[in-house]
Design a protein around this motif. Structure first.
Motif, short mmCIF file in Angstrom:
data_model
loop_
_atom_site.label_atom_id
_atom_site.label_comp_id
_atom_site.label_asym_id
_atom_site.label_seq_id
_atom_site.Cartn_x
_atom_site.Cartn_y
_atom_site.Cartn_z
N UNK A 166 0.85 -1.19 0.00
CA UNK A 166 0.00 0.00 0.00
C UNK A 166 0.88 1.24 0.00
N UNK A 167 0.67 2.09 -1.00
CA UNK A 167 1.33 3.40 -1.02
C UNK A 167 0.26 4.44 -1.30
N UNK A 168 0.39 5.59 -0.71
CA UNK A 168 -0.57 6.69 -0.89
C UNK A 168 -2.01 6.19 -0.78
N UNK A 169 -2.25 5.36 0.23
CA UNK A 169 -3.58 4.80 0.50
C UNK A 169 -4.16 3.98 -0.64
N UNK A 170 -3.28 3.47 -1.51
CA UNK A 170 -3.75 2.63 -2.63
C UNK A 170 -3.04 1.28 -2.58
N UNK A 171 -3.79 0.23 -2.83
CA UNK A 171 -3.19 -1.11 -2.87
C UNK A 171 -2.50 -1.29 -4.22
N UNK A 172 -1.24 -1.73 -4.18
CA UNK A 172 -0.45 -1.87 -5.42
C UNK A 172 0.13 -3.27 -5.52
N UNK A 173 0.51 -3.65 -6.73
CA UNK A 173 1.14 -4.95 -6.97
C UNK A 173 2.65 -4.78 -7.11
N UNK A 174 3.40 -5.76 -6.55
CA UNK A 174 4.85 -5.82 -6.71
C UNK A 174 5.56 -4.55 -6.22
N UNK A 175 5.80 -4.54 -4.92
CA UNK A 175 6.42 -3.38 -4.27
C UNK A 175 7.91 -3.31 -4.58
N UNK A 176 8.39 -2.18 -5.06
CA UNK A 176 9.84 -2.06 -5.30
C UNK A 176 10.53 -1.45 -4.09
N UNK A 177 11.83 -1.24 -4.22
CA UNK A 177 12.61 -0.81 -3.05
C UNK A 177 12.12 0.51 -2.47
N UNK A 178 11.86 1.50 -3.33
CA UNK A 178 11.43 2.82 -2.84
C UNK A 178 10.08 2.72 -2.14
#
Lengths: 246, 225
Positions: A166-178
Protein backbone atom coordinates in the motif's frame (compact mmCIF):
# COMPACT_ATOMS: atom_id res chain seq x y z
CA UNK A 1 1.32 4.61 10.13
CA UNK A 2 3.20 5.40 7.02
CA UNK A 3 6.78 4.34 6.41
CA UNK A 4 9.66 6.76 6.27
CA UNK A 5 9.32 10.41 5.37
CA UNK A 6 10.18 10.90 1.73
CA UNK A 7 9.98 13.65 -0.86
CA UNK A 8 9.36 11.10 -3.58
CA UNK A 9 5.92 11.02 -5.19
CA UNK A 10 5.04 7.36 -4.90
CA UNK A 11 1.78 7.63 -6.80
CA UNK A 12 0.82 10.55 -9.03
CA UNK A 13 -2.66 11.81 -9.87
CA UNK A 14 -2.88 9.58 -12.95
CA UNK A 15 -2.24 6.45 -10.88
CA UNK A 16 1.34 6.09 -12.13
CA UNK A 17 3.97 4.93 -9.65
CA UNK A 18 7.48 6.25 -9.05
CA UNK A 19 8.99 3.86 -11.61
CA UNK A 20 6.30 4.49 -14.22
CA UNK A 21 4.20 1.41 -13.57
CA UNK A 22 0.44 1.29 -13.11
CA UNK A 23 -0.86 0.10 -9.75
CA UNK A 24 -1.52 -3.46 -10.94
CA UNK A 25 1.56 -3.84 -13.08
CA UNK A 26 4.50 -6.01 -12.00
CA UNK A 27 8.09 -5.24 -12.83
CA UNK A 28 9.81 -6.97 -15.75
CA UNK A 29 10.30 -10.62 -14.83
CA UNK A 30 12.61 -13.12 -16.51
CA UNK A 31 13.12 -16.67 -15.29
CA UNK A 32 15.57 -19.22 -16.66
CA UNK A 33 15.67 -22.86 -15.54
CA UNK A 34 19.04 -24.59 -15.31
CA UNK A 35 22.35 -22.88 -15.90
CA UNK A 36 24.47 -24.35 -13.12
CA UNK A 37 26.29 -27.51 -14.18
CA UNK A 38 27.28 -28.81 -10.78
CA UNK A 39 23.96 -28.40 -9.00
CA UNK A 40 21.21 -31.00 -9.43
CA UNK A 41 18.80 -28.22 -10.30
CA UNK A 42 19.07 -24.46 -10.69
CA UNK A 43 17.26 -21.34 -11.76
CA UNK A 44 18.03 -17.68 -12.41
CA UNK A 45 15.49 -14.93 -11.96
CA UNK A 46 15.46 -11.25 -12.80
CA UNK A 47 12.61 -9.52 -11.03
CA UNK A 48 12.90 -5.86 -11.88
CA UNK A 49 16.43 -5.04 -10.76
CA UNK A 50 16.65 -8.09 -8.52
CA UNK A 51 19.04 -10.73 -9.80
CA UNK A 52 18.98 -14.04 -7.99
CA UNK A 53 20.42 -17.51 -8.55
CA UNK A 54 19.05 -20.61 -6.83
CA UNK A 55 20.77 -24.00 -6.75
CA UNK A 56 19.36 -27.27 -5.43
CA UNK A 57 21.16 -30.42 -4.33
CA UNK A 58 19.50 -33.64 -3.40
CA UNK A 59 17.88 -35.70 -2.23
CA UNK A 60 21.21 -36.62 -0.67
CA UNK A 61 22.82 -37.93 2.50
CA UNK A 62 22.26 -35.78 5.57
CA UNK A 63 25.32 -34.35 7.25
CA UNK A 64 25.51 -33.99 10.22
CA UNK A 65 23.81 -37.39 10.55
CA UNK A 66 21.84 -36.49 13.68
CA UNK A 67 19.73 -34.07 11.61
CA UNK A 68 18.28 -36.87 9.50
CA UNK A 69 14.72 -37.99 10.05
CA UNK A 70 13.74 -41.65 9.65
CA UNK A 71 10.20 -40.73 8.62
CA UNK A 72 10.86 -38.08 6.02
CA UNK A 73 13.44 -36.08 4.14
CA UNK A 74 14.43 -32.65 5.37
CA UNK A 75 14.54 -29.37 3.52
CA UNK A 76 17.31 -26.88 4.19
CA UNK A 77 17.37 -23.42 2.70
CA UNK A 78 20.10 -20.82 2.74
CA UNK A 79 19.27 -17.34 1.51
CA UNK A 80 22.35 -15.21 1.15
CA UNK A 81 23.03 -11.73 -0.16
CA UNK A 82 26.30 -11.02 -1.89
CA UNK A 83 28.38 -8.19 -0.40
CA UNK A 84 27.92 -6.29 -3.68
CA UNK A 85 24.17 -6.87 -3.96
CA UNK A 86 23.31 -3.59 -2.26
CA UNK A 87 24.67 -0.05 -2.63
CA UNK A 88 26.73 -0.18 0.55
CA UNK A 89 28.85 -3.29 1.13
CA UNK A 90 26.96 -5.94 3.04
CA UNK A 91 28.84 -8.07 5.53
CA UNK A 92 28.84 -11.55 3.99
CA UNK A 93 28.14 -13.23 7.33
CA UNK A 94 24.50 -14.35 7.70
CA UNK A 95 22.51 -11.52 9.23
CA UNK A 96 19.36 -11.72 11.34
CA UNK A 97 17.33 -10.80 8.28
CA UNK A 98 18.91 -13.48 6.08
CA UNK A 99 18.31 -16.15 8.71
CA UNK A 100 14.67 -15.11 8.90
CA UNK A 101 14.21 -15.14 5.13
CA UNK A 102 15.86 -18.57 4.90
CA UNK A 103 13.32 -19.79 7.43
CA UNK A 104 10.26 -18.30 5.74
CA UNK A 105 11.32 -19.56 2.31
CA UNK A 106 11.86 -23.03 3.73
CA UNK A 107 8.40 -22.97 5.30
CA UNK A 108 6.86 -21.64 2.10
CA UNK A 109 8.39 -24.46 0.02
CA UNK A 110 7.77 -27.27 2.51
CA UNK A 111 4.03 -27.78 1.74
CA UNK A 112 4.84 -28.23 -1.96
CA UNK A 113 7.81 -30.58 -1.73
CA UNK A 114 6.99 -34.26 -1.20
CA UNK A 115 9.84 -35.01 1.16
CA UNK A 116 8.09 -37.99 2.71
CA UNK A 117 9.16 -39.98 -0.34
CA UNK A 118 12.81 -39.75 0.67
CA UNK A 119 13.27 -40.65 4.32
CA UNK A 120 16.75 -40.08 5.81
CA UNK A 121 17.78 -37.63 3.12
CA UNK A 122 18.10 -33.87 2.73
CA UNK A 123 17.26 -31.44 -0.03
CA UNK A 124 19.46 -28.36 0.09
CA UNK A 125 18.42 -25.11 -1.54
CA UNK A 126 21.00 -22.36 -1.90
CA UNK A 127 19.87 -18.90 -2.91
CA UNK A 128 22.33 -16.16 -3.79
CA UNK A 129 21.10 -12.61 -4.25
CA UNK A 130 23.44 -10.97 -6.72
CA UNK A 131 21.56 -7.69 -6.92
CA UNK A 132 18.77 -6.58 -4.59
CA UNK A 133 15.99 -4.09 -5.24
CA UNK A 134 13.14 -4.84 -2.85
CA UNK A 135 11.03 -7.97 -2.90
CA UNK A 136 13.98 -10.37 -2.92
CA UNK A 137 12.20 -12.95 -0.79
CA UNK A 138 9.42 -13.32 -3.34
CA UNK A 139 11.84 -13.49 -6.24
CA UNK A 140 14.05 -15.94 -4.33
CA UNK A 141 11.08 -18.18 -3.51
CA UNK A 142 9.94 -18.23 -7.14
CA UNK A 143 13.47 -19.11 -8.31
CA UNK A 144 13.89 -21.80 -5.64
CA UNK A 145 10.67 -23.44 -6.77
CA UNK A 146 11.86 -23.62 -10.40
CA UNK A 147 15.23 -24.96 -9.23
CA UNK A 148 13.48 -27.71 -7.23
CA UNK A 149 11.42 -28.70 -10.26
CA UNK A 150 14.59 -28.65 -12.38
CA UNK A 151 16.24 -31.01 -9.88
CA UNK A 152 13.33 -33.42 -10.29
CA UNK A 153 12.26 -33.26 -6.64
CA UNK A 154 8.61 -34.44 -6.51
CA UNK A 155 6.31 -31.50 -5.80
CA UNK A 156 2.58 -31.17 -5.35
CA UNK A 157 2.65 -27.79 -7.05
CA UNK A 158 4.99 -24.98 -7.95
CA UNK A 159 5.25 -22.11 -5.50
CA UNK A 160 5.00 -18.67 -7.09
CA UNK A 161 5.48 -15.52 -5.06
CA UNK A 162 4.82 -11.83 -5.50
CA UNK A 163 4.36 -8.93 -3.12
CA UNK A 164 1.46 -6.54 -2.79
CA UNK A 165 1.47 -3.38 -0.73
CA UNK A 166 0.00 0.00 0.00
CA UNK A 167 1.33 3.40 -1.02
CA UNK A 168 -0.57 6.69 -0.89
CA UNK A 169 -3.58 4.80 0.50
CA UNK A 170 -3.75 2.63 -2.63
CA UNK A 171 -3.19 -1.11 -2.87
CA UNK A 172 -0.45 -1.87 -5.42
CA UNK A 173 1.14 -4.95 -6.97
CA UNK A 174 4.85 -5.82 -6.71
CA UNK A 175 6.42 -3.38 -4.27
CA UNK A 176 9.84 -2.06 -5.30
CA UNK A 177 12.61 -0.81 -3.05
CA UNK A 178 11.43 2.82 -2.84
CA UNK A 179 7.84 1.81 -2.18
CA UNK A 180 9.01 -0.66 0.43
CA UNK A 181 11.05 2.02 2.24
CA UNK A 182 8.53 4.85 2.04
CA UNK A 183 5.22 3.05 1.54
CA UNK A 184 2.56 2.21 4.08
CA UNK A 185 2.50 -1.58 3.87
CA UNK A 186 4.29 -4.51 2.23
CA UNK A 187 2.77 -7.97 1.96
CA UNK A 188 4.78 -10.82 0.36
CA UNK A 189 2.51 -13.67 -0.77
CA UNK A 190 3.61 -17.20 -1.71
CA UNK A 191 0.98 -19.23 -3.53
CA UNK A 192 0.45 -22.67 -5.05
CA UNK A 193 -1.61 -21.78 -8.15
CA UNK A 194 -3.07 -25.19 -8.97
CA UNK A 195 -3.93 -26.13 -5.42
CA UNK A 196 -5.02 -22.56 -4.69
CA UNK A 197 -3.23 -22.46 -1.37
CA UNK A 198 -1.17 -19.73 0.24
CA UNK A 199 2.20 -20.90 1.60
CA UNK A 200 3.70 -17.55 2.59
CA UNK A 201 2.00 -14.48 3.94
CA UNK A 202 3.79 -11.73 5.79
CA UNK A 203 2.72 -8.18 6.44
CA UNK A 204 4.75 -5.16 7.40
CA UNK A 205 2.50 -2.15 8.02
CA UNK A 206 -1.10 -1.52 8.93
CA UNK A 207 -4.10 -2.29 6.71
CA UNK A 208 -7.83 -2.13 7.26
CA UNK A 209 -9.76 -5.39 6.91
CA UNK A 210 -10.88 -4.39 3.45
CA UNK A 211 -7.41 -3.34 2.32
CA UNK A 212 -6.01 -6.57 3.72
CA UNK A 213 -8.41 -8.62 1.61
CA UNK A 214 -7.60 -6.59 -1.48
CA UNK A 215 -3.87 -6.89 -0.82
CA UNK A 216 -4.09 -10.70 -0.61
CA UNK A 217 -6.10 -10.81 -3.83
CA UNK A 218 -3.63 -8.51 -5.59
CA UNK A 219 -0.72 -10.62 -4.34
CA UNK A 220 -2.36 -13.81 -5.61
CA UNK A 221 -2.92 -12.24 -9.02
CA UNK A 222 0.79 -11.37 -9.10
CA UNK A 223 1.65 -14.96 -8.17
CA UNK A 224 -0.40 -16.23 -11.08
CA UNK A 225 1.59 -14.02 -13.45
CA UNK A 226 4.85 -15.31 -11.97
CA UNK A 227 3.59 -18.91 -12.29
CA UNK A 228 3.08 -18.52 -16.03
CA UNK A 229 6.71 -17.41 -16.34
CA UNK A 230 7.92 -20.30 -14.18
CA UNK A 231 6.02 -22.66 -16.42
CA UNK A 232 7.51 -21.07 -19.50
CA UNK A 233 11.04 -21.34 -18.07
CA UNK A 234 10.65 -25.08 -17.43
CA UNK A 235 9.01 -25.66 -20.79
CA UNK A 236 11.82 -23.82 -22.55
CA UNK A 237 14.42 -26.03 -20.93
CA UNK A 238 12.68 -29.38 -21.30
CA UNK A 239 10.32 -29.15 -24.25
CA UNK A 240 12.03 -26.57 -26.44
CA UNK A 241 11.83 -28.50 -29.69
CA UNK A 242 8.10 -28.93 -29.44
CA UNK A 243 8.79 -31.90 -27.27
CA UNK A 244 8.65 -34.67 -29.80
CA UNK A 245 9.45 -37.88 -27.99
CA UNK A 246 9.37 -41.31 -29.53
CA UNK B 1 1.97 -35.59 -29.90
CA UNK B 2 -1.43 -37.21 -29.36
CA UNK B 3 -3.95 -36.19 -26.73
CA UNK B 4 -2.94 -38.94 -24.33
CA UNK B 5 0.66 -37.73 -24.03
CA UNK B 6 1.29 -34.24 -22.80
CA UNK B 7 4.13 -32.18 -21.37
CA UNK B 8 3.59 -31.45 -17.72
CA UNK B 9 5.34 -29.62 -14.91
CA UNK B 10 4.81 -30.15 -11.16
CA UNK B 11 1.30 -29.23 -10.08
CA UNK B 12 -0.27 -29.51 -13.51
CA UNK B 13 -3.49 -31.48 -13.64
CA UNK B 14 -3.03 -34.53 -15.84
CA UNK B 15 -6.66 -35.61 -15.74
CA UNK B 16 -9.72 -35.43 -13.52
CA UNK B 17 -11.00 -38.87 -14.57
CA UNK B 18 -10.92 -41.51 -11.85
CA UNK B 19 -7.83 -43.46 -12.86
CA UNK B 20 -5.11 -45.10 -10.80
CA UNK B 21 -2.17 -42.76 -10.14
CA UNK B 22 1.12 -44.44 -10.91
CA UNK B 23 4.69 -43.16 -11.32
CA UNK B 24 5.05 -39.41 -10.52
CA UNK B 25 1.33 -38.78 -10.25
CA UNK B 26 -0.54 -37.99 -7.07
CA UNK B 27 -4.22 -37.71 -6.29
CA UNK B 28 -5.22 -34.45 -4.61
CA UNK B 29 -8.95 -34.04 -4.16
CA UNK B 30 -10.37 -35.33 -7.41
CA UNK B 31 -7.45 -34.19 -9.55
CA UNK B 32 -4.56 -36.34 -10.69
CA UNK B 33 -1.54 -34.08 -10.50
CA UNK B 34 1.93 -34.48 -11.96
CA UNK B 35 4.71 -34.24 -9.39
CA UNK B 36 7.58 -33.72 -11.79
CA UNK B 37 8.62 -32.29 -15.15
CA UNK B 38 7.85 -34.93 -17.72
CA UNK B 39 5.47 -36.45 -20.21
CA UNK B 40 2.11 -37.67 -18.98
CA UNK B 41 0.66 -40.87 -20.37
CA UNK B 42 -2.93 -41.86 -19.85
CA UNK B 43 -3.80 -45.54 -20.12
CA UNK B 44 -7.19 -47.24 -19.86
CA UNK B 45 -7.11 -47.54 -16.09
CA UNK B 46 -4.03 -45.67 -14.93
CA UNK B 47 -1.98 -42.56 -15.51
CA UNK B 48 1.75 -41.93 -15.19
CA UNK B 49 4.34 -39.27 -15.89
CA UNK B 50 7.66 -40.23 -17.45
CA UNK B 51 10.19 -37.95 -15.73
CA UNK B 52 12.68 -35.89 -17.71
CA UNK B 53 14.85 -35.07 -14.71
CA UNK B 54 15.61 -36.36 -11.25
CA UNK B 55 17.81 -38.71 -9.31
CA UNK B 56 17.68 -42.48 -9.39
CA UNK B 57 15.26 -43.99 -6.88
CA UNK B 58 15.95 -47.70 -6.35
CA UNK B 59 13.26 -50.15 -7.41
CA UNK B 60 13.20 -53.86 -6.64
CA UNK B 61 14.57 -55.98 -9.49
CA UNK B 62 16.35 -53.06 -11.19
CA UNK B 63 19.74 -53.87 -12.68
CA UNK B 64 22.22 -51.25 -11.51
CA UNK B 65 25.92 -50.63 -11.81
CA UNK B 66 27.61 -49.57 -8.60
CA UNK B 67 31.03 -48.76 -7.24
CA UNK B 68 32.32 -50.19 -3.97
CA UNK B 69 32.78 -47.41 -1.42
CA UNK B 70 33.75 -49.35 1.69
CA UNK B 71 33.28 -52.59 3.55
CA UNK B 72 33.12 -53.88 7.11
CA UNK B 73 33.52 -57.48 8.28
CA UNK B 74 30.06 -58.51 7.09
CA UNK B 75 29.10 -56.38 4.09
CA UNK B 76 30.04 -53.91 1.39
CA UNK B 77 28.60 -50.47 0.76
CA UNK B 78 28.21 -49.37 -2.85
CA UNK B 79 27.61 -46.06 -4.54
CA UNK B 80 24.63 -46.59 -6.84
CA UNK B 81 24.22 -42.97 -7.96
CA UNK B 82 21.23 -42.53 -5.69
CA UNK B 83 20.46 -40.79 -2.43
CA UNK B 84 20.87 -44.17 -0.73
CA UNK B 85 23.91 -46.49 -0.69
CA UNK B 86 23.60 -50.10 -1.82
CA UNK B 87 24.12 -52.74 0.86
CA UNK B 88 25.71 -56.00 -0.28
CA UNK B 89 25.95 -58.67 2.43
CA UNK B 90 29.08 -60.86 2.35
CA UNK B 91 27.01 -64.05 2.39
CA UNK B 92 25.64 -63.11 -1.00
CA UNK B 93 29.16 -63.31 -2.44
CA UNK B 94 30.82 -66.03 -0.32
CA UNK B 95 27.75 -68.25 0.10
CA UNK B 96 26.19 -69.60 3.25
CA UNK B 97 29.48 -70.88 4.65
CA UNK B 98 30.81 -67.34 4.99
CA UNK B 99 32.77 -66.75 8.15
CA UNK B 100 33.86 -63.26 9.09
CA UNK B 101 36.94 -64.78 10.82
CA UNK B 102 38.38 -66.69 7.91
CA UNK B 103 37.07 -64.93 4.82
CA UNK B 104 38.59 -61.67 3.68
CA UNK B 105 36.07 -59.41 1.92
CA UNK B 106 38.76 -57.59 -0.04
CA UNK B 107 39.67 -60.85 -1.78
CA UNK B 108 36.40 -60.59 -3.75
CA UNK B 109 35.61 -56.86 -3.99
CA UNK B 110 37.80 -53.88 -3.20
CA UNK B 111 37.04 -50.19 -2.91
CA UNK B 112 36.61 -48.69 -6.36
CA UNK B 113 35.53 -51.94 -8.05
CA UNK B 114 32.57 -51.74 -10.39
CA UNK B 115 29.80 -54.25 -9.82
CA UNK B 116 26.70 -55.16 -11.83
CA UNK B 117 23.93 -56.05 -9.45
CA UNK B 118 20.22 -56.26 -8.90
CA UNK B 119 18.17 -54.48 -6.23
CA UNK B 120 16.92 -57.38 -4.10
CA UNK B 121 14.93 -55.40 -1.58
CA UNK B 122 14.19 -51.78 -0.84
CA UNK B 123 11.71 -50.00 1.33
CA UNK B 124 11.67 -46.66 3.07
CA UNK B 125 13.01 -48.04 6.35
CA UNK B 126 16.43 -49.15 5.19
CA UNK B 127 19.02 -48.80 2.47
CA UNK B 128 18.57 -50.89 -0.69
CA UNK B 129 19.75 -54.48 -0.39
CA UNK B 130 21.56 -55.59 -3.53
CA UNK B 131 22.48 -59.03 -4.81
CA UNK B 132 25.00 -60.35 -7.33
CA UNK B 133 23.85 -63.96 -7.19
CA UNK B 134 22.37 -64.18 -10.64
CA UNK B 135 23.55 -64.72 -14.18
CA UNK B 136 25.56 -61.85 -15.67
CA UNK B 137 25.88 -60.12 -12.31
CA UNK B 138 29.02 -59.56 -10.26
CA UNK B 139 32.30 -57.73 -10.53
CA UNK B 140 32.94 -55.97 -13.82
CA UNK B 141 36.54 -56.64 -14.85
CA UNK B 142 36.83 -54.65 -18.03
CA UNK B 143 35.14 -51.80 -19.78
CA UNK B 144 34.64 -48.08 -19.51
CA UNK B 145 32.11 -46.43 -17.24
CA UNK B 146 29.82 -43.86 -18.89
CA UNK B 147 27.51 -41.80 -16.72
CA UNK B 148 24.22 -40.47 -18.06
CA UNK B 149 21.13 -39.04 -16.43
CA UNK B 150 18.99 -41.86 -14.93
CA UNK B 151 15.89 -40.34 -16.53
CA UNK B 152 17.44 -40.91 -19.99
CA UNK B 153 18.02 -44.64 -19.49
CA UNK B 154 14.70 -45.72 -21.08
CA UNK B 155 15.65 -43.62 -24.12
CA UNK B 156 19.01 -45.37 -24.40
CA UNK B 157 17.30 -48.75 -24.35
CA UNK B 158 14.64 -47.56 -26.78
CA UNK B 159 11.39 -49.20 -27.74
CA UNK B 160 11.87 -52.95 -27.26
CA UNK B 161 15.61 -52.35 -27.03
CA UNK B 162 15.99 -50.96 -30.56
CA UNK B 163 18.38 -48.16 -29.64
CA UNK B 164 20.81 -50.27 -27.67
CA UNK B 165 20.70 -53.05 -30.28
CA UNK B 166 21.58 -50.48 -32.95
CA UNK B 167 24.61 -49.32 -31.00
CA UNK B 168 25.74 -52.81 -30.04
CA UNK B 169 25.49 -54.25 -33.55
CA UNK B 170 27.23 -51.28 -35.18
CA UNK B 171 30.17 -51.22 -32.78
CA UNK B 172 30.33 -54.84 -31.60
CA UNK B 173 30.52 -53.52 -28.08
CA UNK B 174 28.98 -55.18 -25.04
CA UNK B 175 26.97 -52.61 -23.10
CA UNK B 176 25.69 -53.14 -19.56
CA UNK B 177 23.05 -50.56 -18.73
CA UNK B 178 22.33 -49.84 -15.09
CA UNK B 179 18.93 -48.31 -14.42
CA UNK B 180 20.79 -45.79 -12.25
CA UNK B 181 22.37 -44.16 -15.30
CA UNK B 182 25.76 -45.86 -15.00
CA UNK B 183 26.72 -47.78 -18.09
CA UNK B 184 29.68 -50.04 -18.72
CA UNK B 185 30.90 -50.35 -22.28
CA UNK B 186 33.42 -52.98 -23.26
CA UNK B 187 34.69 -53.63 -26.73
CA UNK B 188 37.68 -55.40 -28.21
CA UNK B 189 38.47 -52.65 -30.70
CA UNK B 190 39.25 -49.23 -29.31
CA UNK B 191 37.52 -47.63 -32.25
CA UNK B 192 34.26 -49.44 -31.47
CA UNK B 193 34.56 -48.45 -27.84
CA UNK B 194 34.95 -44.79 -28.68
CA UNK B 195 32.04 -44.91 -31.10
CA UNK B 196 29.74 -46.64 -28.61
CA UNK B 197 30.60 -44.09 -25.92
CA UNK B 198 29.95 -41.26 -28.33
CA UNK B 199 26.59 -42.74 -29.28
CA UNK B 200 25.58 -43.08 -25.61
CA UNK B 201 26.51 -39.47 -24.92
CA UNK B 202 24.56 -38.44 -28.00
CA UNK B 203 21.45 -40.17 -26.62
CA UNK B 204 22.01 -38.45 -23.28
CA UNK B 205 22.23 -35.02 -24.85
CA UNK B 206 19.53 -35.41 -27.48
CA UNK B 207 17.02 -37.56 -25.58
CA UNK B 208 14.19 -35.20 -26.50
CA UNK B 209 14.81 -35.39 -30.26
CA UNK B 210 12.48 -37.40 -32.47
CA UNK B 211 13.90 -40.17 -34.69
CA UNK B 212 17.00 -40.34 -32.55
CA UNK B 213 17.58 -44.00 -33.40
CA UNK B 214 18.02 -43.04 -37.07
CA UNK B 215 20.35 -40.18 -36.17
CA UNK B 216 22.46 -42.48 -34.00
CA UNK B 217 22.54 -45.07 -36.80
CA UNK B 218 23.65 -42.40 -39.24
CA UNK B 219 26.37 -41.18 -36.91
CA UNK B 220 27.68 -44.71 -36.38
CA UNK B 221 27.67 -45.48 -40.11
CA UNK B 222 29.38 -42.23 -40.97
CA UNK B 223 32.12 -43.05 -38.52
CA UNK B 224 32.78 -46.35 -40.26
CA UNK B 225 33.42 -44.94 -43.72
Amino acid sequence: MGGRESDMVLLDANGIRCDGRRIDEPRRIMIKAGGLKNADGSAYIEFGDNKIIAGVFGPRDVHPKHMSDTDTGILRVRYHMEPFSVSERKNPAPSRREIEISKVIKEALAPAVMLEKFPRTAVDVFIEVIQADGGTRCAALSAASVALADAGIPMRDMVAACAAGKVADTVILDVNNEEDQAGQADMPVGYMPNLEKITLLQLDGVLSAEEYKKCVETGINGCKLVYELQKKALQEKYFQNGGQQN
Amino acid sequence: MDGRRRHVIPGEVVTTNSLRPEQNVTLIGKKLISTTVGISEIYDDSVKVIPLTGKYIPKINDLVVGKVISHNSLSWELDINSCYVGFLPAQDVFGRNFSSHTDDLTSKLKSGDLVAMRIANFDRTRDPLVTISDRDLGKIDSGDLVKISPSKVPRLIGKRGTMIQTIESATEAVITIGQNGWIVVSCESSEGLLKAKKAIQMVNEKAHVANLTDQVKEMLEKGES
